[in-house]
Motif scaffolding. Structure first.
Motif, PDB file in Angstrom:
ATOM      1  N   VAL A  59     -64.953  24.265 -19.302  1.00  0.00           N
ATOM      2  CA  VAL A  59     -64.150  25.467 -19.538  1.00  0.00           C
ATOM      3  C   VAL A  59     -64.012  26.167 -18.182  1.00  0.00           C
ATOM      4  N   PRO A  60     -63.103  27.189 -18.079  1.00  0.00           N
ATOM      5  CA  PRO A  60     -62.812  27.795 -16.775  1.00  0.00           C
ATOM      6  C   PRO A  60     -64.057  28.161 -15.958  1.00  0.00           C
ATOM      7  N   ASN A  61     -65.148  28.547 -16.642  1.00  0.00           N
ATOM      8  CA  ASN A  61     -66.309  28.966 -15.820  1.00  0.00           C
ATOM      9  C   ASN A  61     -67.096  27.751 -15.321  1.00  0.00           C
ATOM     10  N   GLY A  62     -66.540  26.547 -15.563  1.00  0.00           N
ATOM     11  CA  GLY A  62     -67.179  25.363 -14.990  1.00  0.00           C
ATOM     12  C   GLY A  62     -68.287  24.798 -15.856  1.00  0.00           C
ATOM     13  N   LYS A  63     -68.641  25.509 -16.912  1.00  0.00           N
ATOM     14  CA  LYS A  63     -69.687  24.963 -17.804  1.00  0.00           C
ATOM     15  C   LYS A  63     -69.085  23.871 -18.685  1.00  0.00           C
ATOM     16  N   ARG A  64     -69.953  22.991 -19.189  1.00  0.00           N
ATOM     17  CA  ARG A  64     -69.458  21.918 -20.071  1.00  0.00           C
ATOM     18  C   ARG A  64     -68.835  22.573 -21.317  1.00  0.00           C
ATOM     19  N   MET A  65     -67.698  22.059 -21.698  1.00  0.00           N
ATOM     20  CA  MET A  65     -66.987  22.548 -22.883  1.00  0.00           C
ATOM     21  C   MET A  65     -67.883  22.379 -24.115  1.00  0.00           C
ATOM     22  N   GLY A  66     -67.876  23.418 -24.966  1.00  0.00           N
ATOM     23  CA  GLY A  66     -68.671  23.292 -26.196  1.00  0.00           C
ATOM     24  C   GLY A  66     -68.073  22.223 -27.089  1.00  0.00           C
ATOM     25  N   ILE A  67     -68.874  21.675 -27.981  1.00  0.00           N
ATOM     26  CA  ILE A  67     -68.401  20.568 -28.808  1.00  0.00           C
ATOM     27  C   ILE A  67     -67.250  21.023 -29.707  1.00  0.00           C
ATOM     28  N   LYS A  68     -67.269  22.270 -30.128  1.00  0.00           N
ATOM     29  CA  LYS A  68     -66.181  22.762 -31.006  1.00  0.00           C
ATOM     30  C   LYS A  68     -64.850  22.738 -30.253  1.00  0.00           C
ATOM     31  N   THR A  69     -64.878  23.182 -29.002  1.00  0.00           N
ATOM     32  CA  THR A  69     -63.650  23.188 -28.195  1.00  0.00           C
ATOM     33  C   THR A  69     -63.204  21.755 -27.923  1.00  0.00           C
ATOM     34  N   PHE A  70     -64.180  20.900 -27.609  1.00  0.00           N
ATOM     35  CA  PHE A  70     -63.858  19.491 -27.359  1.00  0.00           C
ATOM     36  C   PHE A  70     -63.202  18.879 -28.601  1.00  0.00           C
ATOM     37  N   GLU A  71     -63.797  19.141 -29.763  1.00  0.00           N
ATOM     38  CA  GLU A  71     -63.282  18.522 -30.992  1.00  0.00           C
ATOM     39  C   GLU A  71     -61.903  19.057 -31.347  1.00  0.00           C
ATOM     40  N   LYS A  72     -61.698  20.343 -31.098  1.00  0.00           N
ATOM     41  CA  LYS A  72     -60.395  20.976 -31.413  1.00  0.00           C
ATOM     42  C   LYS A  72     -59.298  20.311 -30.593  1.00  0.00           C
TER      43      LYS A  72
END
Ligand code: GRF
Length: 206
Positions: A59-72
């Motif tokens: 995500v923009p802050n460089g952290k790994r995308m959460g699984i919910k965002t990935f799945e969406k």
């Protein structure tokens, strides 16, 4: 057979599919590759092959995308692409039951053990520690329970006395590179129809 492939790592299984597809040896059309890891070598392989490739990792802050965002995002892509089957080839994230229920086609996963034994991680070391005589890999239907769906095909090898976790991993991976295309070939020929699974086809290699 239109396939979408999800990857996280080196992509050697993806590479086998690319090579066989391009050589006209396997009747599949890889309509897209999705990686949850930006610098996975699988992404390079996909791009080098000219495949539609999407990285869903941060995500923009460089952290790994959460699984919910990935799945969406993944659901959006799969709904757009409409593959006949989704192939998890070295994909290393656990997918939610909701996601699996919403995917518009069957999903299959490659797992480096003779399921139903040795679900989960570190299968080679665990097989060695248990003194198993046989080991191998399985392709199974993805369901909400991890590594527990219907086993479709398996490849088997004899564990050798001098095997280490690493030598086993290398020998199993050679079987994987046979098993994944073999399974997809059965599906492309209608021999294996995931929507009408009466029986699983078995493939044994020593
Ligand atoms: C495979 O060997 C599989 O057993 C495990 O991860 C590995 C992925 O390999 N799930 P690659 O990314 O296809 O090279």
């Amino acid at each position: 057979l239109k396939i979408a492939v999800l990857v996280s790592g080196s992509g050697s299984n993806l590479q086998v599919l690319i090579d066989q597809m391009q050589a006209g040896k396997l009747n599949v059309d890889i309509i897209g590759v999705i990686s949850n890891v930006a610098d996975a070598y699988a992404v390079t392989r996909a791009k080098n092959a000219g495949l539609r490739t999407v990285v869903l990792s941060h995500v923009p802050n460089g952290k790994r995308m959460g699984i919910k965002t990935f799945e969406k995002h993944t659901l959006e892509l799969l709904s757009e692409w409409q593959p006949d089957v989704v192939v998890l080839a070295g994909f290393m994230r656990v997918l939610s039951a909701e996601f699996i229920a919403q995917v518009p086609c069957p999903m299959i996963n490659l797992h480096p053990s003779l399921l139903p034994n040795y679900k989960g991680l570190d299968t080679h070391a665990r097989v060695l520690a248990a003194g198993e005589a046989q080991h191998g890999c399985s392709v199974h239907v993805v369901t909400a329970e991890l590594d527990a769906g219907q086993v479709l095909t398996q490849a088997v090898l004899a564990v050798r006395h001098h095997d280490t976790a690493q030598s086993l991993q290398q020998r199993v991976q050679k079987l994987e590179h046979q098993l994944v295309p073999f399974t997809l070939e059965l599906m492309s020929k209608g021999v294996l129809d995931l929507n009408h699974l009466q029986q699983s086809a078995n493939f044994v290699a020593l």
